[in-house]
Design a protein around this motif. Structure first.
Motif, PDB file in Angstrom:
ATOM      1  N   THR A 112       0.830  -1.207   0.000  1.00 25.41           N
ATOM      2  CA  THR A 112       0.000   0.000   0.000  1.00 25.41           C
ATOM      3  C   THR A 112       0.863   1.255   0.000  1.00 25.41           C
ATOM      4  OG1 THR A 112      -1.793  -1.138   1.156  1.00 25.41           O
ATOM      5  CG2 THR A 112      -1.783   1.264   1.240  1.00 25.41           C
ATOM      6  N   ALA A 113       1.925   1.249   0.826  1.00 23.93           N
ATOM      7  CA  ALA A 113       2.831   2.402   0.846  1.00 23.93           C
ATOM      8  C   ALA A 113       3.466   2.613  -0.521  1.00 23.93           C
ATOM      9  CB  ALA A 113       3.911   2.186   1.906  1.00 23.93           C
ATOM     10  N   ALA A 114       3.882   1.522  -1.163  1.00 23.89           N
ATOM     11  CA  ALA A 114       4.475   1.633  -2.495  1.00 23.89           C
ATOM     12  C   ALA A 114       3.451   2.146  -3.504  1.00 23.89           C
ATOM     13  CB  ALA A 114       5.020   0.274  -2.933  1.00 23.89           C
ATOM     14  N   ARG A 115       2.210   1.652  -3.407  1.00 20.55           N
ATOM     15  CA  ARG A 115       1.167   2.086  -4.349  1.00 20.55           C
ATOM     16  C   ARG A 115       0.921   3.589  -4.260  1.00 20.55           C
ATOM     17  NH1 ARG A 115      -3.828   3.389  -3.419  1.00 20.55           N
ATOM     18  NH2 ARG A 115      -3.928   2.370  -1.371  1.00 20.55           N
ATOM     19  N   VAL A 116       0.757   4.096  -3.047  1.00 18.23           N
ATOM     20  CA  VAL A 116       0.447   5.516  -2.858  1.00 18.23           C
ATOM     21  C   VAL A 116       1.573   6.385  -3.420  1.00 18.23           C
ATOM     22  CG1 VAL A 116       0.119   7.320  -1.128  1.00 18.23           C
ATOM     23  CG2 VAL A 116      -1.036   5.115  -0.865  1.00 18.23           C
ATOM     24  N   LEU A 117       2.813   6.016  -3.133  1.00 20.26           N
ATOM     25  CA  LEU A 117       3.944   6.841  -3.552  1.00 20.26           C
ATOM     26  C   LEU A 117       4.230   6.697  -5.046  1.00 20.26           C
ATOM     27  CD1 LEU A 117       6.112   6.148  -0.408  1.00 20.26           C
ATOM     28  CD2 LEU A 117       5.059   8.319  -1.023  1.00 20.26           C
ATOM     29  N   LEU A 118       4.017   5.515  -5.595  1.00 18.71           N
ATOM     30  CA  LEU A 118       4.209   5.341  -7.035  1.00 18.71           C
ATOM     31  C   LEU A 118       3.143   6.098  -7.826  1.00 18.71           C
ATOM     32  CD1 LEU A 118       5.206   1.563  -7.313  1.00 18.71           C
ATOM     33  CD2 LEU A 118       6.662   3.557  -7.760  1.00 18.71           C
ATOM     34  N   GLU A 119       1.921   6.146  -7.320  1.00 17.11           N
ATOM     35  CA  GLU A 119       0.876   6.946  -7.982  1.00 17.11           C
ATOM     36  C   GLU A 119       1.309   8.397  -8.086  1.00 17.11           C
ATOM     37  OE1 GLU A 119      -3.336   6.580  -7.028  1.00 17.11           O
ATOM     38  OE2 GLU A 119      -2.852   4.768  -5.903  1.00 17.11           O
ATOM     39  N   ASP A 120       1.828   8.945  -6.998  1.00 15.37           N
ATOM     40  CA  ASP A 120       2.281  10.340  -7.001  1.00 15.37           C
ATOM     41  C   ASP A 120       3.458  10.517  -7.957  1.00 15.37           C
ATOM     42  OD1 ASP A 120       2.224  13.059  -5.747  1.00 15.37           O
ATOM     43  OD2 ASP A 120       4.240  12.477  -5.135  1.00 15.37           O
ATOM     44  N   PHE A 121       4.361   9.551  -7.988  1.00 13.25           N
ATOM     45  CA  PHE A 121       5.521   9.586  -8.885  1.00 13.25           C
ATOM     46  C   PHE A 121       5.077   9.627 -10.342  1.00 13.25           C
ATOM     47  CE2 PHE A 121       8.559   6.866 -11.311  1.00 13.25           C
ATOM     48  CZ  PHE A 121       9.664   7.721 -11.284  1.00 13.25           C
ATOM     49  N   ILE A 122       4.105   8.807 -10.694  1.00 15.05           N
ATOM     50  CA  ILE A 122       3.618   8.742 -12.076  1.00 15.05           C
ATOM     51  C   ILE A 122       2.927  10.045 -12.471  1.00 15.05           C
ATOM     52  CG2 ILE A 122       1.931   7.589 -13.575  1.00 15.05           C
ATOM     53  CD1 ILE A 122       2.561   5.019 -11.904  1.00 15.05           C
ATOM     54  N   GLN A 123       2.105  10.578 -11.582  1.00 17.03           N
ATOM     55  CA  GLN A 123       1.349  11.791 -11.905  1.00 17.03           C
ATOM     56  C   GLN A 123       2.251  13.005 -12.067  1.00 17.03           C
ATOM     57  OE1 GLN A 123      -1.394  11.594  -8.608  1.00 17.03           O
ATOM     58  NE2 GLN A 123      -3.037  10.756  -9.869  1.00 17.03           N
ATOM     59  N   LYS A 124       3.386  13.022 -11.377  1.00 16.87           N
ATOM     60  CA  LYS A 124       4.299  14.163 -11.470  1.00 16.87           C
ATOM     61  C   LYS A 124       5.078  14.180 -12.778  1.00 16.87           C
ATOM     62  CE  LYS A 124       5.265  14.980  -6.555  1.00 16.87           C
ATOM     63  NZ  LYS A 124       6.311  14.871  -5.499  1.00 16.87           N
ATOM     64  N   ARG A 125       5.273  13.026 -13.384  1.00 18.28           N
ATOM     65  CA  ARG A 125       6.155  12.930 -14.552  1.00 18.28           C
ATOM     66  C   ARG A 125       5.301  12.971 -15.827  1.00 18.28           C
ATOM     67  NH1 ARG A 125      11.353  11.604 -13.127  1.00 18.28           N
ATOM     68  NH2 ARG A 125      11.769  10.751 -15.197  1.00 18.28           N
ATOM     69  N   ALA A 126       5.242  14.176 -16.397  1.00 14.73           N
ATOM     70  CA  ALA A 126       4.296  14.429 -17.495  1.00 14.73           C
ATOM     71  C   ALA A 126       4.698  13.748 -18.792  1.00 14.73           C
ATOM     72  CB  ALA A 126       4.172  15.939 -17.708  1.00 14.73           C
ATOM     73  N   HIS A 127       6.002  13.578 -19.051  1.00 10.21           N
ATOM     74  CA  HIS A 127       6.457  13.129 -20.362  1.00 10.21           C
ATOM     75  C   HIS A 127       6.928  11.673 -20.372  1.00 10.21           C
ATOM     76  CE1 HIS A 127       7.458  17.643 -20.726  1.00 10.21           C
ATOM     77  NE2 HIS A 127       6.213  17.415 -21.123  1.00 10.21           N
ATOM     78  N   ASP A 128       6.922  11.012 -19.225  1.00  4.81           N
ATOM     79  CA  ASP A 128       7.377   9.627 -19.173  1.00  4.81           C
ATOM     80  C   ASP A 128       6.353   8.678 -19.778  1.00  4.81           C
ATOM     81  OD1 ASP A 128       9.507  10.629 -17.859  1.00  4.81           O
ATOM     82  OD2 ASP A 128       9.198   9.553 -15.990  1.00  4.81           O
ATOM     83  N   ARG A 129       6.855   7.542 -20.232  1.00  9.79           N
ATOM     84  CA  ARG A 129       5.983   6.435 -20.605  1.00  9.79           C
ATOM     85  C   ARG A 129       6.294   5.290 -19.650  1.00  9.79           C
ATOM     86  NH1 ARG A 129       6.307   4.714 -26.508  1.00  9.79           N
ATOM     87  NH2 ARG A 129       4.123   4.145 -26.195  1.00  9.79           N
ATOM     88  N   PHE A 130       5.252   4.601 -19.189  1.00 10.02           N
ATOM     89  CA  PHE A 130       5.421   3.583 -18.164  1.00 10.02           C
ATOM     90  C   PHE A 130       4.904   2.233 -18.645  1.00 10.02           C
ATOM     91  CE2 PHE A 130       5.323   7.479 -15.654  1.00 10.02           C
ATOM     92  CZ  PHE A 130       6.334   7.261 -14.724  1.00 10.02           C
ATOM     93  N   GLY A 131       5.580   1.192 -18.178  1.00  7.30           N
ATOM     94  CA  GLY A 131       5.078  -0.163 -18.276  1.00  7.30           C
ATOM     95  C   GLY A 131       5.024  -0.737 -16.865  1.00  7.30           C
ATOM     96  N   VAL A 132       4.199  -1.747 -16.650  1.00  7.26           N
ATOM     97  CA  VAL A 132       4.054  -2.341 -15.327  1.00  7.26           C
ATOM     98  C   VAL A 132       4.143  -3.857 -15.460  1.00  7.26           C
ATOM     99  CG1 VAL A 132       2.617  -2.563 -13.272  1.00  7.26           C
ATOM    100  CG2 VAL A 132       2.575  -0.434 -14.580  1.00  7.26           C
ATOM    101  N   ALA A 133       5.018  -4.447 -14.662  1.00  5.39           N
ATOM    102  CA  ALA A 133       5.133  -5.903 -14.590  1.00  5.39           C
ATOM    103  C   ALA A 133       5.131  -6.297 -13.119  1.00  5.39           C
ATOM    104  CB  ALA A 133       6.400  -6.388 -15.279  1.00  5.39           C
ATOM    105  N   ALA A 134       4.800  -7.542 -12.854  1.00  2.00           N
ATOM    106  CA  ALA A 134       4.761  -8.024 -11.481  1.00  2.00           C
ATOM    107  C   ALA A 134       5.304  -9.452 -11.443  1.00  2.00           C
ATOM    108  CB  ALA A 134       3.332  -7.958 -10.933  1.00  2.00           C
ATOM    109  N   PHE A 135       5.638  -9.879 -10.250  1.00  2.00           N
ATOM    110  CA  PHE A 135       6.151 -11.248 -10.115  1.00  2.00           C
ATOM    111  C   PHE A 135       5.875 -11.746  -8.705  1.00  2.00           C
ATOM    112  CE2 PHE A 135       9.502  -8.503  -8.639  1.00  2.00           C
ATOM    113  CZ  PHE A 135      10.057  -9.161  -7.561  1.00  2.00           C
ATOM    114  N   SER A 136       5.674 -13.031  -8.619  1.00  5.07           N
ATOM    115  CA  SER A 136       5.646 -13.743  -7.342  1.00  5.07           C
ATOM    116  C   SER A 136       6.157 -15.139  -7.645  1.00  5.07           C
ATOM    117  CB  SER A 136       4.249 -13.735  -6.721  1.00  5.07           C
ATOM    118  OG  SER A 136       3.300 -14.287  -7.622  1.00  5.07           O
ATOM    119  N   THR A 137       5.240 -16.115  -7.725  1.00  7.29           N
ATOM    120  CA  THR A 137       5.668 -17.451  -8.150  1.00  7.29           C
ATOM    121  C   THR A 137       6.134 -17.444  -9.599  1.00  7.29           C
ATOM    122  OG1 THR A 137       4.034 -18.385  -6.632  1.00  7.29           O
ATOM    123  CG2 THR A 137       4.933 -19.853  -8.321  1.00  7.29           C
TER     124      THR A 137
END
Length: 335
Positions: A112-137
């Protein structure tokens, strides 16, 4: 302006707009002779004005039916930023707090802490392009690299859902590299690994990662969400303790990252504020010039042509009502 039509066949009706200019539509009255009357320039102007309004209304209706619009386009711009793949650990330990327990009250889990701060990080960066990947098993691609911020934010908002048991960080990194490979644009590139632990990476996967990072320059950041009481990235083994990847996986994962030959930074965070500080530092580091394409959507003009036609027809209707009133006045006077 890049004007075009959605239904160009309706343009065949355009000659109808010329009809009012050659055909008299007003009611006429017979008089014995006009030889002794001066020219009535005001009446002539009103007559041609009404004809022009009718012609304009027909033109507006035809253009509206034809679907007049400005074609969408793309504009290349220059800004600062990067193409960033956010690689998120979705193991079950991320659902715990930094104290290593299930959150209660106002406590936040690490995810949750990572989610909240990453949301703010993404919204601040107007010109970036993002991809999202995840992993567990196993690793899984959530979103390829894109400039659709709402889609990226939606993907990030899902990272605090309950996770699974294991941490296959090696194949997660391989998936992140493949995501960059699928994006041909020229840009500064980065992978941000958000994880609260590590695991042993198979030697074949290690070699695959070295080859991937050697192909193109990709900055690697590891945001290590350290649980209270767990070993740190930089801690040396205690006396008599085995210094192996199985015994000290975080330490050896860090050492492996140093051998990749890629620009690499690690951040240890053991509370939400230190996570915020780490993300702020990554934000400062990823400020390279970047060329990006801004998509300008199609602009529909049909509603404007319909509005012009409606105004013209309203004026014509008012003029027609006035004409009827004048005719009745003359009829009453003759009686």
């Amino acid at each position: 302006m890049n004007l075009t039509f959605a239904h160009p066949l309706f343009l065949l009706a355009l000659p109808l707009a010329l009809v009012p200019l050659v055909w008299l539509s007003q009611r006429t009255h017979d008089y014995a002779s006009l030889d002794f009357m001066d020219p009535d320039w005001l009446s002539t102007a009103v007559d041609w004005g009404l004809r022009a309004l009718l012609s304009l209304s027909l033109l507006g209706l035809v253009l509206g039916l034809a679907g007049l619009h400005v074609r969408g386009t793309s504009i290349e711009r220059v800004g600062t930023g990067a193409h960033i793949v956010l690689l998120i650990d979705r193991s079950s330990s991320m659902d715990q707090t930094f104290a290593g327990r299930q959150p209660t009250g106002d406590e936040m889990s690490k995810s949750t802490a990572a989610r909240v701060l990453l949301e703010d990080f993404i919204q601040k960066r107007a010109h970036d392009r993002f991809g999202v990947a995840a992993f567990s098993t196993a690793p899984f691609l959530v979103l390829p690299i894109t400039d659709h911020k709402e889609a990226v934010l939606a993907a990030i908002r899902a990272i605090d859902r309950p996770g699974l048991a294991f941490t296959d960080v090696g194949r997660g990194l391989a998936l992140s590299l493949a995501t960059h490979e699928a994006d041909p644009a020229a840009a500064s590139r980065a992978i941000v690994l958000v994880s609260d632990g590590a695991a042993v990476i198979d030697r074949k996967v290690q070699e695959l990662l070295r080859q991937g990072f050697s192909k193109r320059r990709i900055n690697l950041y590891w945001l290590y969400l350290r649980t209270e009481g767990s070993r740190g990235i930089y801690e040396e083994p205690r006396q008599g303790e085995e210094d192996t990847p199985q015994a000290l996986p975080e330490r050896h994962l860090h050492k492996f990252f140093l051998t990749l030959g890629a620009p690499y930074r690690a951040f240890e965070a053991d509370n939400p504020q230190s996570v915020a500080d780490a993300i702020a530092e990554i934000d400062k580091l990823e400020r390279e010039p970047i060329r990006y394409v801004e998509r300008v959507p199609q602009t529909d003009l049909a509603h404007w042509t319909y509005a012009i036609a409606a105004v013209c027809l309203a004026i014509l209707l008012l003029a027609k009502l006035c004409e009827v009133g004048i005719a009745r006045t003359w009829k009453g006077a003759n009686v």
